[in-house]
Design a protein around this motif. Sequence first.
Motif, PDB file in Angstrom:
ATOM      1  N   THR A 482       0.893  -1.219  -0.030  1.00 50.65           N
ATOM      2  CA  THR A 482       0.100  -0.046  -0.113  1.00 50.65           C
ATOM      3  C   THR A 482       0.971   1.334   0.203  1.00 50.65           C
ATOM      4  OG1 THR A 482      -1.828  -1.223   1.279  1.00 50.65           O
ATOM      5  CG2 THR A 482      -1.867   1.127   1.485  1.00 50.65           C
ATOM      6  N   PRO A 483       0.659   2.298  -0.944  1.00 48.92           N
ATOM      7  CA  PRO A 483       1.626   3.471  -0.653  1.00 48.92           C
ATOM      8  C   PRO A 483       1.253   4.214   0.437  1.00 48.92           C
ATOM      9  CG  PRO A 483       0.224   3.297  -2.875  1.00 48.92           C
ATOM     10  CD  PRO A 483      -0.626   2.273  -2.032  1.00 48.92           C
ATOM     11  N   SER A 497       1.441   6.887   6.645  1.00 47.52           N
ATOM     12  CA  SER A 497       0.443   7.783   6.713  1.00 47.52           C
ATOM     13  C   SER A 497       0.063   8.313   5.014  1.00 47.52           C
ATOM     14  CB  SER A 497       0.056   8.739   7.690  1.00 47.52           C
ATOM     15  OG  SER A 497       0.577   8.122   8.946  1.00 47.52           O
ATOM     16  N   GLY A 498      -0.948   9.172   5.153  1.00 49.37           N
ATOM     17  CA  GLY A 498      -0.989   9.978   3.989  1.00 49.37           C
ATOM     18  C   GLY A 498      -1.771   9.301   2.742  1.00 49.37           C
ATOM     19  N   THR A 499      -1.314   9.601   1.553  1.00 52.02           N
ATOM     20  CA  THR A 499      -1.832   9.023   0.341  1.00 52.02           C
ATOM     21  C   THR A 499      -2.034   7.484   0.506  1.00 52.02           C
ATOM     22  OG1 THR A 499      -1.828   9.106  -2.007  1.00 52.02           O
ATOM     23  CG2 THR A 499       0.386   8.643  -0.895  1.00 52.02           C
ATOM     24  N   LEU A 500      -3.013   6.913  -0.189  1.00 50.88           N
ATOM     25  CA  LEU A 500      -3.213   5.415  -0.596  1.00 50.88           C
ATOM     26  C   LEU A 500      -3.300   4.931  -1.961  1.00 50.88           C
ATOM     27  CD1 LEU A 500      -6.356   5.489   2.003  1.00 50.88           C
ATOM     28  CD2 LEU A 500      -4.070   4.318   2.359  1.00 50.88           C
ATOM     29  N   ALA A 501      -2.950   5.875  -2.776  1.00 51.13           N
ATOM     30  CA  ALA A 501      -2.949   5.847  -4.066  1.00 51.13           C
ATOM     31  C   ALA A 501      -1.382   5.753  -4.880  1.00 51.13           C
ATOM     32  CB  ALA A 501      -3.701   6.987  -4.775  1.00 51.13           C
ATOM     33  N   PHE A 502      -1.222   4.854  -5.686  1.00 49.89           N
ATOM     34  CA  PHE A 502       0.195   4.984  -6.447  1.00 49.89           C
ATOM     35  C   PHE A 502       0.283   6.248  -7.066  1.00 49.89           C
ATOM     36  CE2 PHE A 502      -0.828   0.555  -5.656  1.00 49.89           C
ATOM     37  CZ  PHE A 502       0.587   0.109  -5.277  1.00 49.89           C
ATOM     38  N   GLY A 503       1.476   6.598  -7.093  1.00 49.34           N
ATOM     39  CA  GLY A 503       1.950   7.690  -8.017  1.00 49.34           C
ATOM     40  C   GLY A 503       2.069   7.332  -9.470  1.00 49.34           C
ATOM     41  N   ASP A 504       1.848   8.555 -10.172  1.00 51.31           N
ATOM     42  CA  ASP A 504       1.683   8.207 -11.797  1.00 51.31           C
ATOM     43  C   ASP A 504       2.852   7.284 -12.445  1.00 51.31           C
ATOM     44  OD1 ASP A 504      -0.599   9.590 -11.503  1.00 51.31           O
ATOM     45  OD2 ASP A 504       0.495  11.653 -12.289  1.00 51.31           O
ATOM     46  N   ALA A 505       4.058   7.479 -11.963  1.00 52.26           N
ATOM     47  CA  ALA A 505       5.111   6.858 -12.538  1.00 52.26           C
ATOM     48  C   ALA A 505       4.757   5.318 -12.276  1.00 52.26           C
ATOM     49  CB  ALA A 505       6.395   7.277 -12.139  1.00 52.26           C
ATOM     50  N   GLU A 506       4.650   5.189 -10.912  1.00 49.92           N
ATOM     51  CA  GLU A 506       4.656   3.481 -10.573  1.00 49.92           C
ATOM     52  C   GLU A 506       3.388   2.959 -10.964  1.00 49.92           C
ATOM     53  OE1 GLU A 506       5.334   0.196  -8.266  1.00 49.92           O
ATOM     54  OE2 GLU A 506       6.459   1.451  -9.179  1.00 49.92           O
ATOM     55  N   LEU A 507       2.193   3.700 -11.236  1.00 49.05           N
ATOM     56  CA  LEU A 507       0.953   3.081 -11.748  1.00 49.05           C
ATOM     57  C   LEU A 507       1.411   3.019 -13.188  1.00 49.05           C
ATOM     58  CD1 LEU A 507      -2.046   2.225 -11.275  1.00 49.05           C
ATOM     59  CD2 LEU A 507      -2.576   4.688 -11.755  1.00 49.05           C
ATOM     60  N   ALA A 508       1.853   3.906 -13.772  1.00 47.88           N
ATOM     61  CA  ALA A 508       2.038   3.298 -15.189  1.00 47.88           C
ATOM     62  C   ALA A 508       2.923   2.207 -15.742  1.00 47.88           C
ATOM     63  CB  ALA A 508       2.610   4.677 -15.942  1.00 47.88           C
ATOM     64  N   ARG A 509       3.953   2.048 -14.671  1.00 51.56           N
ATOM     65  CA  ARG A 509       4.739   0.831 -14.973  1.00 51.56           C
ATOM     66  C   ARG A 509       3.996  -0.739 -14.609  1.00 51.56           C
ATOM     67  NH1 ARG A 509       7.660  -2.768 -12.221  1.00 51.56           N
ATOM     68  NH2 ARG A 509       6.692  -2.247 -10.183  1.00 51.56           N
ATOM     69  N   ILE A 510       3.133  -0.610 -13.510  1.00 51.07           N
ATOM     70  CA  ILE A 510       2.354  -1.647 -13.126  1.00 51.07           C
ATOM     71  C   ILE A 510       1.248  -1.824 -14.322  1.00 51.07           C
ATOM     72  CG2 ILE A 510       0.838  -2.661 -11.500  1.00 51.07           C
ATOM     73  CD1 ILE A 510       1.910  -0.591  -9.515  1.00 51.07           C
ATOM     74  N   LEU A 511       0.748  -0.932 -14.715  1.00 45.85           N
ATOM     75  CA  LEU A 511      -0.188  -0.958 -15.835  1.00 45.85           C
ATOM     76  C   LEU A 511       0.253  -1.420 -17.269  1.00 45.85           C
ATOM     77  CD1 LEU A 511      -2.796   1.724 -15.303  1.00 45.85           C
ATOM     78  CD2 LEU A 511      -2.936  -0.646 -14.695  1.00 45.85           C
ATOM     79  N   ASP A 512       1.730  -1.099 -17.447  1.00 46.59           N
ATOM     80  CA  ASP A 512       2.327  -1.479 -18.691  1.00 46.59           C
ATOM     81  C   ASP A 512       2.725  -2.968 -18.534  1.00 46.59           C
ATOM     82  OD1 ASP A 512       4.012  -0.729 -21.217  1.00 46.59           O
ATOM     83  OD2 ASP A 512       5.777  -1.390 -19.773  1.00 46.59           O
ATOM     84  N   VAL A 530      -5.836   2.381  -2.647  1.00 47.02           N
ATOM     85  CA  VAL A 530      -6.909   2.878  -3.892  1.00 47.02           C
ATOM     86  C   VAL A 530      -6.159   2.314  -5.011  1.00 47.02           C
ATOM     87  CG1 VAL A 530      -7.290   4.980  -4.899  1.00 47.02           C
ATOM     88  CG2 VAL A 530      -7.291   5.210  -2.547  1.00 47.02           C
ATOM     89  N   ILE A 531      -6.876   1.660  -5.468  1.00 50.69           N
ATOM     90  CA  ILE A 531      -6.390   0.628  -6.791  1.00 50.69           C
ATOM     91  C   ILE A 531      -7.448   0.318  -7.841  1.00 50.69           C
ATOM     92  CG2 ILE A 531      -4.487  -0.350  -5.408  1.00 50.69           C
ATOM     93  CD1 ILE A 531      -6.327  -2.860  -5.143  1.00 50.69           C
ATOM     94  N   PRO A 532      -8.233   1.325  -8.073  1.00 48.84           N
ATOM     95  CA  PRO A 532      -9.118   1.001  -9.388  1.00 48.84           C
ATOM     96  C   PRO A 532      -8.553   0.554 -10.653  1.00 48.84           C
ATOM     97  CG  PRO A 532      -9.287   3.167  -8.874  1.00 48.84           C
ATOM     98  CD  PRO A 532      -8.335   2.816  -7.729  1.00 48.84           C
ATOM     99  N   GLU A 533      -7.573   1.277 -11.103  1.00 48.14           N
ATOM    100  CA  GLU A 533      -6.754   1.112 -12.308  1.00 48.14           C
ATOM    101  C   GLU A 533      -6.097  -0.415 -12.236  1.00 48.14           C
ATOM    102  OE1 GLU A 533      -6.626   5.384 -11.390  1.00 48.14           O
ATOM    103  OE2 GLU A 533      -6.001   3.591 -10.396  1.00 48.14           O
TER     104      GLU A 533
END
Length: 601
Positions: A482-483, A497-512, A530-533
């Motif tokens: 969890t981020p 603490s804080g954000t629960l969502a992956f940053g743009d770069a890490e999310l793009a790497r996973i989705l790629d 937070v992992i909808p994508e």
Amino acid sequence: MTTARHRFRGPAAAPYEDPSLPVAERVEDLLGRMTLEEKAGLMFQTIAMMGPDGALLDDPEDPATSGMGPTVRQMVDDLNMTHFNLLGGAAPAQIAAWHNRIQEIALGTRLGIPITLSTDPRHHFTDNPGTAAMATGFSQFPETCGLAAVGDEKLVREFADLARREYLAVGIRLALHPQIDLATEPRWSRINGTFGEDGELTGRMVAAYIRGFQGDELGTESVATMTKHFPGGGPQKDGEDPHFPNGREQVYPGDNFEYHLAPFRKALEAGTSQMMPYYGMPVDTDMEPVGFGFNKGVVTGLLREELGFDGIVCTDWGLICDAPIMGEVHVARAWGVEHLGESERVQKVIEAGCDQFGGEDVPELVVGLVRAGKVAEERIDESVRRLLREKFVLGLFDEPFVDVDATAALVGTPEGLEAGRIAQSRSITLLKNAETPAGPVLPLAEGTRVYVEGVAADVADGYGTVVATPEEADVAIVRLRTPYDERPGFFQSFFHSGTLAFGDAELARILDLCAKVPTVVDIYLERPAVIPEIADGSAALVANYGAADGPLLDVLFGRRAPEGKLPFQLPRSMADVERQRSDVPSDGQDAVFEFGHGLSY
């Protein structure tokens, strides 16, 4: 061979040393022999460190003890303290040997009051010096969130009973757990130590947990439980933790105080021996806006008088004095009473109804208050009676030592390790399992060509054929966490603490990766990510709450079936998280996965 030695000294012994007498009589006899200084020492419990191989850190001039405050010997001999919280890990036999050494010091004092050794959880994966120690030599289970995901009270009691036996073997007689706060604020850093967001589920789990550690009643084979954090941490403003000044406020925008209190009622019914109030300072309520350890309405009015609790109430650690933690000076968590001096804070805690100060070693402040006529010695006696009673009931006066040579046969046994491994697998939560022309993605066939990230290749090789690139693979297996936001300071960095969502770069790497090859994503849910994508892009999605590679792969390859159900809702966005009321469960709109979701095969 090291054998247990009896405390009872025979016919010439003082009545408090005679195990044939009723506990109440032994308590009163010993209380009557104690000086005010000895009574005050009993009211403090703080962290103790052991040296290499179970040695005593006994020299205040030793560089290894620099910045640590008084040594254990000084705290026993000079401050009359007999309660210590073991920090850090070591082999079980080393802990046992160290325990016996500090018992020898205590039994050499004027009254020979034995040590009560406590610990934060030691049977899971979390390694945070402020909340838990990773299992080292002990059986290893998923975090309590994982036990809640399985939802089996029998499993929880069996886990607690196993942990009890392993604690007993090394001399630990007080568990600074269970933590039964409700995870209604998704950003809060301590969610992985809870049983999730649901009050009814948590109530069932905690009852089984306490009975596993204590038995049906406290006795000589028990480990006492300090249930925390009364009257329910969790609804922290903005999800920040009150270990730190930016997280001191606790809020109830949904007017849901009773919901958070409900699991503590179940803990009381199960007979928990101790309670710990949280640091949090309630705001915008009818409660006094001070930290719960200072709050007379909560400790005396609610816990003592309304709920009828006559056990030990110990504050959370560090309410009184500013102190160094891991090389950094941290202010006392005197939320709402920062303006008071140390002596005044001690007085307010005592007047609130607490019996013991966690993380402090200043009994002279209690002595000073009594000498000045600000606190009656009779009030000190009330707390000392409770503290002595527990030592007698646990049998510490009669059997203070443990058998060091027996630890190998009692701790981290093959049976215990296997029980932990099975529980890890059972807790795996299957969130998504896409259909293909050949059927569901999971379970994978033995020998499947797999590309892995975050999984040890040598472990994966026992299940599939590990390949070097996604292009060579039939399936990719990726483990994520969890981020969170990075926070300043070494100690605070352990509190995610804080954000629960992956940053743009890490999310793009996973989705790629998901686009290149069917990908099985496993995510460690220490908080509700937070992992909808990722939920959309993955071929299969599973969650864990503390699981080694082997137990996870047992599930992915069908050697065991996943049984877990989400112990909290998984939100769709950080905007949705920020809209939620911090004290209300499942308060998100259009969640990706709801509380209780979990598939199987």
